[in-house]
Design an enzyme around this catalytic site. Sequence first.
Site, PDB file in Angstrom:
ATOM      1  N   TYR A   1     -95.557 126.218  56.699  1.00 39.17           N
ATOM      2  CA  TYR A   1     -95.152 124.850  56.361  1.00 39.17           C
ATOM      3  C   TYR A   1     -96.359 123.928  56.225  1.00 39.17           C
ATOM      4  CZ  TYR A   1     -90.209 125.437  56.030  1.00 39.17           C
ATOM      5  OH  TYR A   1     -88.990 125.815  55.552  1.00 39.17           O
TER       6      TYR A   1
ATOM      7  N   HIS B   1     -81.450 119.017  51.382  1.00 37.48           N
ATOM      8  CA  HIS B   1     -82.157 119.982  52.224  1.00 37.48           C
ATOM      9  C   HIS B   1     -83.210 119.343  53.110  1.00 37.48           C
ATOM     10  CE1 HIS B   1     -80.978 123.290  49.106  1.00 37.48           C
ATOM     11  NE2 HIS B   1     -79.983 122.946  49.909  1.00 37.48           N
TER      12      HIS B   1
ATOM     13  N   GLY C   1     -83.932 121.564  36.569  1.00 37.79           N
ATOM     14  CA  GLY C   1     -84.887 122.437  37.250  1.00 37.79           C
ATOM     15  C   GLY C   1     -84.347 123.151  38.462  1.00 37.79           C
ATOM     16  N   THR C   2     -83.150 123.755  38.310  1.00 37.99           N
ATOM     17  CA  THR C   2     -82.677 124.590  39.403  1.00 37.99           C
ATOM     18  C   THR C   2     -82.179 125.917  38.854  1.00 37.99           C
ATOM     19  OG1 THR C   2     -81.139 124.765  41.281  1.00 37.99           O
ATOM     20  CG2 THR C   2     -80.352 123.546  39.347  1.00 37.99           C
TER      21      THR C   2
ATOM     22  N   ALA D   1     -89.094 119.445  32.547  1.00 38.01           N
ATOM     23  CA  ALA D   1     -88.539 118.165  33.006  1.00 38.01           C
ATOM     24  C   ALA D   1     -89.430 116.984  32.624  1.00 38.01           C
ATOM     25  CB  ALA D   1     -88.366 118.209  34.524  1.00 38.01           C
TER      26      ALA D   1
HETATM   27  C1  BV8 Z   1     -75.417 127.217  54.220  1.00 35.06           C
HETATM   28  C2  BV8 Z   1     -85.433 123.678  52.374  1.00 35.06           C
HETATM   29  C3  BV8 Z   1     -73.482 127.428  55.538  1.00 35.06           C
HETATM   30  C4  BV8 Z   1     -86.419 124.486  53.142  1.00 35.06           C
HETATM   31  C5  BV8 Z   1     -84.030 125.269  51.163  1.00 35.06           C
HETATM   32  C6  BV8 Z   1     -76.039 134.897  54.115  1.00 35.06           C
HETATM   33  C7  BV8 Z   1     -76.385 134.330  55.339  1.00 35.06           C
HETATM   34  C8  BV8 Z   1     -76.572 132.966  55.501  1.00 35.06           C
HETATM   35  C9  BV8 Z   1     -76.396 132.145  54.412  1.00 35.06           C
HETATM   36  C10 BV8 Z   1     -76.070 132.734  53.214  1.00 35.06           C
HETATM   37  C11 BV8 Z   1     -75.877 134.070  53.036  1.00 35.06           C
HETATM   38  N1  BV8 Z   1     -75.570 134.298  51.732  1.00 35.06           N
HETATM   39  C12 BV8 Z   1     -75.561 133.129  51.066  1.00 35.06           C
HETATM   40  C13 BV8 Z   1     -75.851 132.178  51.961  1.00 35.06           C
HETATM   41  C14 BV8 Z   1     -75.936 130.799  51.696  1.00 35.06           C
HETATM   42  C15 BV8 Z   1     -77.419 130.448  51.503  1.00 35.06           C
HETATM   43  C16 BV8 Z   1     -77.809 130.798  50.090  1.00 35.06           C
HETATM   44  O1  BV8 Z   1     -77.407 130.128  49.188  1.00 35.06           O
HETATM   45  N2  BV8 Z   1     -78.570 131.879  49.931  1.00 35.06           N
HETATM   46  C17 BV8 Z   1     -78.960 132.266  48.582  1.00 35.06           C
HETATM   47  C18 BV8 Z   1     -80.374 132.802  48.617  1.00 35.06           C
HETATM   48  C19 BV8 Z   1     -77.947 133.267  48.069  1.00 35.06           C
HETATM   49  N3  BV8 Z   1     -77.442 129.027  51.710  1.00 35.06           N
HETATM   50  C20 BV8 Z   1     -77.697 128.561  52.930  1.00 35.06           C
HETATM   51  O2  BV8 Z   1     -78.028 129.219  53.885  1.00 35.06           O
HETATM   52  C21 BV8 Z   1     -77.506 127.056  53.050  1.00 35.06           C
HETATM   53  N4  BV8 Z   1     -76.670 126.791  54.197  1.00 35.06           N
HETATM   54  O3  BV8 Z   1     -74.892 127.834  53.318  1.00 35.06           O
HETATM   55  O4  BV8 Z   1     -74.775 126.903  55.400  1.00 35.06           O
HETATM   56  C22 BV8 Z   1     -73.624 128.852  56.012  1.00 35.06           C
HETATM   57  C23 BV8 Z   1     -74.248 129.080  57.222  1.00 35.06           C
HETATM   58  C24 BV8 Z   1     -74.309 130.393  57.694  1.00 35.06           C
HETATM   59  C25 BV8 Z   1     -73.787 131.459  56.943  1.00 35.06           C
HETATM   60  C26 BV8 Z   1     -73.203 131.202  55.692  1.00 35.06           C
HETATM   61  C27 BV8 Z   1     -73.124 129.898  55.234  1.00 35.06           C
HETATM   62  C28 BV8 Z   1     -78.839 126.365  53.248  1.00 35.06           C
HETATM   63  C29 BV8 Z   1     -79.649 126.493  51.983  1.00 35.06           C
HETATM   64  C30 BV8 Z   1     -80.858 125.563  52.062  1.00 35.06           C
HETATM   65  C31 BV8 Z   1     -82.120 126.388  52.229  1.00 35.06           C
HETATM   66  N5  BV8 Z   1     -83.285 125.484  52.207  1.00 35.06           N
HETATM   67  N6  BV8 Z   1     -85.055 124.398  51.162  1.00 35.06           N
HETATM   68  C32 BV8 Z   1     -87.737 124.563  52.449  1.00 35.06           C
HETATM   69  O5  BV8 Z   1     -87.835 124.194  51.270  1.00 35.06           O
HETATM   70  O6  BV8 Z   1     -88.696 124.977  53.113  1.00 35.06           O
HETATM   71  S1  BV8 Z   1     -83.652 126.087  49.746  1.00 35.06           S
HETATM   72  C33 BV8 Z   1     -84.943 125.957  48.683  1.00 35.06           C
HETATM   73  O7  BV8 Z   1     -84.729 126.977  47.725  1.00 35.06           O
HETATM   74  C34 BV8 Z   1     -84.964 124.703  47.858  1.00 35.06           C
HETATM   75  O8  BV8 Z   1     -84.607 123.573  48.598  1.00 35.06           O
HETATM   76  C35 BV8 Z   1     -83.998 124.970  46.746  1.00 35.06           C
HETATM   77  O9  BV8 Z   1     -82.718 124.621  47.112  1.00 35.06           O
HETATM   78  C36 BV8 Z   1     -84.041 126.455  46.666  1.00 35.06           C
HETATM   79  C37 BV8 Z   1     -84.783 126.920  45.439  1.00 35.06           C
HETATM   80  O10 BV8 Z   1     -83.907 126.813  44.463  1.00 35.06           O
HETATM   81  P1  BV8 Z   1     -84.326 125.975  43.175  1.00 35.06           P
HETATM   82  O11 BV8 Z   1     -84.578 124.570  43.557  1.00 35.06           O
HETATM   83  O12 BV8 Z   1     -83.295 126.256  42.176  1.00 35.06           O
HETATM   84  O13 BV8 Z   1     -85.717 126.554  42.750  1.00 35.06           O
HETATM   85  P2  BV8 Z   1     -85.986 127.956  42.086  1.00 35.06           P
HETATM   86  O14 BV8 Z   1     -87.406 128.233  42.346  1.00 35.06           O
HETATM   87  O15 BV8 Z   1     -84.939 128.917  42.491  1.00 35.06           O
HETATM   88  O16 BV8 Z   1     -85.747 127.664  40.533  1.00 35.06           O
HETATM   89  C38 BV8 Z   1     -86.556 126.737  39.842  1.00 35.06           C
HETATM   90  C39 BV8 Z   1     -85.874 126.471  38.523  1.00 35.06           C
HETATM   91  O17 BV8 Z   1     -86.625 125.476  37.826  1.00 35.06           O
HETATM   92  C40 BV8 Z   1     -85.821 127.687  37.608  1.00 35.06           C
HETATM   93  O18 BV8 Z   1     -84.556 127.740  36.982  1.00 35.06           O
HETATM   94  C41 BV8 Z   1     -86.919 127.401  36.573  1.00 35.06           C
HETATM   95  O19 BV8 Z   1     -86.607 127.937  35.298  1.00 35.06           O
HETATM   96  C42 BV8 Z   1     -86.894 125.908  36.512  1.00 35.06           C
HETATM   97  N7  BV8 Z   1     -88.158 125.271  36.143  1.00 35.06           N
HETATM   98  C43 BV8 Z   1     -89.421 125.658  36.472  1.00 35.06           C
HETATM   99  N8  BV8 Z   1     -90.307 124.776  35.969  1.00 35.06           N
HETATM  100  C44 BV8 Z   1     -89.579 123.802  35.347  1.00 35.06           C
HETATM  101  C45 BV8 Z   1     -88.219 124.118  35.450  1.00 35.06           C
HETATM  102  N9  BV8 Z   1     -87.252 123.345  34.931  1.00 35.06           N
HETATM  103  C46 BV8 Z   1     -87.644 122.230  34.275  1.00 35.06           C
HETATM  104  N10 BV8 Z   1     -88.933 121.855  34.137  1.00 35.06           N
HETATM  105  C47 BV8 Z   1     -89.921 122.618  34.651  1.00 35.06           C
HETATM  106  N11 BV8 Z   1     -91.207 122.241  34.494  1.00 35.06           N
END
Ligand code: BV8
Length: 259
Positions: A70, A122, A196-197, A240
């Site tokens: 971090y 988040h 951007g997600t 973006a």
């Molecule tokens: C929850 C903060 C209820 C920390 C983040 C099994 C066990 C436990 C949970 C789960 C499970 N299975 C599923 C889950 C739910 C889990 C989840 O979703 N997992 C995923 C991996 C399947 N979610 C959770 O745990 C959430 N809580 O559900 O609670 C629960 C509880 C227990 C059990 C079940 C349910 C909490 C999720 C929050 C996690 N914290 N961040 C930190 O940052 O240090 S998540 C972190 O990753 C970010 O905050 C963000 O949300 C995420 C990344 O996603 P994106 O933002 O979309 O970024 P990514 O890199 O993926 O994509 C970038 C995009 O931008 C791409 O599309 C790219 O093409 C595009 N891009 C790039 N450049 C550009 C662009 N677009 C435009 N312009 C550009 N220049």
Amino acid sequence: MELEAHIRQAVRAFDQAQLVAVSSGAGMSKESGIATFREAQTGLWSQYDPEDLGTPQAFRRNPDFVWKWYMHRFGLISSAKPHAGHYAVAEMETLFPKVVVLTQNIDGLHTAAGSTDVVELHGNFHRFKCFANCQGNPTLVDLNVLQHDAEHAPHCPHCGDLIRPDVVWFGEMLPETALERAFDVAAECAVMLVVGTSGIVQPAASLPYQAKRHGAVVVEVNLEPSGITPVADIFLQGAAGQVLPALVTALRASREQQI
Ligand code: BV8
């Protein structure tokens, strides 16, 4: 259709909107120099999956290791500045009665660019708290006051438990009020602009689907198709920092023609 034609289509979709939602992910901050979550792993961290670092279990198991990750990211984020896309989103508040930003990002850049109604799904990297929330939820602490370094997670001055970033880790619930408001805004907005997600992380990834179910037009800005694209009515392909200023310029021009 090329981007300009899609932007003209989007301008028509925004017309007369009373409530606009902007849902942003890591791609929104990419042009501010913050790697997206999936790219965040560079150098030493490239061998680790963020989903294995950003969990309460990982922090309990090896607090200093997760703390170092971090502090590494904190260094990247704290020097970042909003880019033209953040400012374009902020400017939308002069074009529509109500604009609410629902962000997955923890970097605070929407607020820094002037957006006045930002729901941080988040958490926020500039806040730190006692892991036990011993004085209430959240028990925030001022890192500048605490003796700490980039190598070791500090301890709560009240109860001695570990200090952690005030962000939502995988497996943790999102802040209740933020989540509730986000789903309410998604249900009421006329247009949701999704920027951007990858549409992978839940429950944030469900917001555009909620908006669509309630009759909103969904406009997506991304470099490439994502998990949101299937529900997007209009897909503005591009960065973006390029697409958002072009969209807002077209929205402003359309508004001026109506006067
Ligand atoms: C929850 C903060 C209820 C920390 C983040 C099994 C066990 C436990 C949970 C789960 C499970 N299975 C599923 C889950 C739910 C889990 C989840 O979703 N997992 C995923 C991996 C399947 N979610 C959770 O745990 C959430 N809580 O559900 O609670 C629960 C509880 C227990 C059990 C079940 C349910 C909490 C999720 C929050 C996690 N914290 N961040 C930190 O940052 O240090 S998540 C972190 O990753 C970010 O905050 C963000 O949300 C995420 C990344 O996603 P994106 O933002 O979309 O970024 P990514 O890199 O993926 O994509 C970038 C995009 O931008 C791409 O599309 C790219 O093409 C595009 N891009 C790039 N450049 C550009 C662009 N677009 C435009 N312009 C550009 N220049």
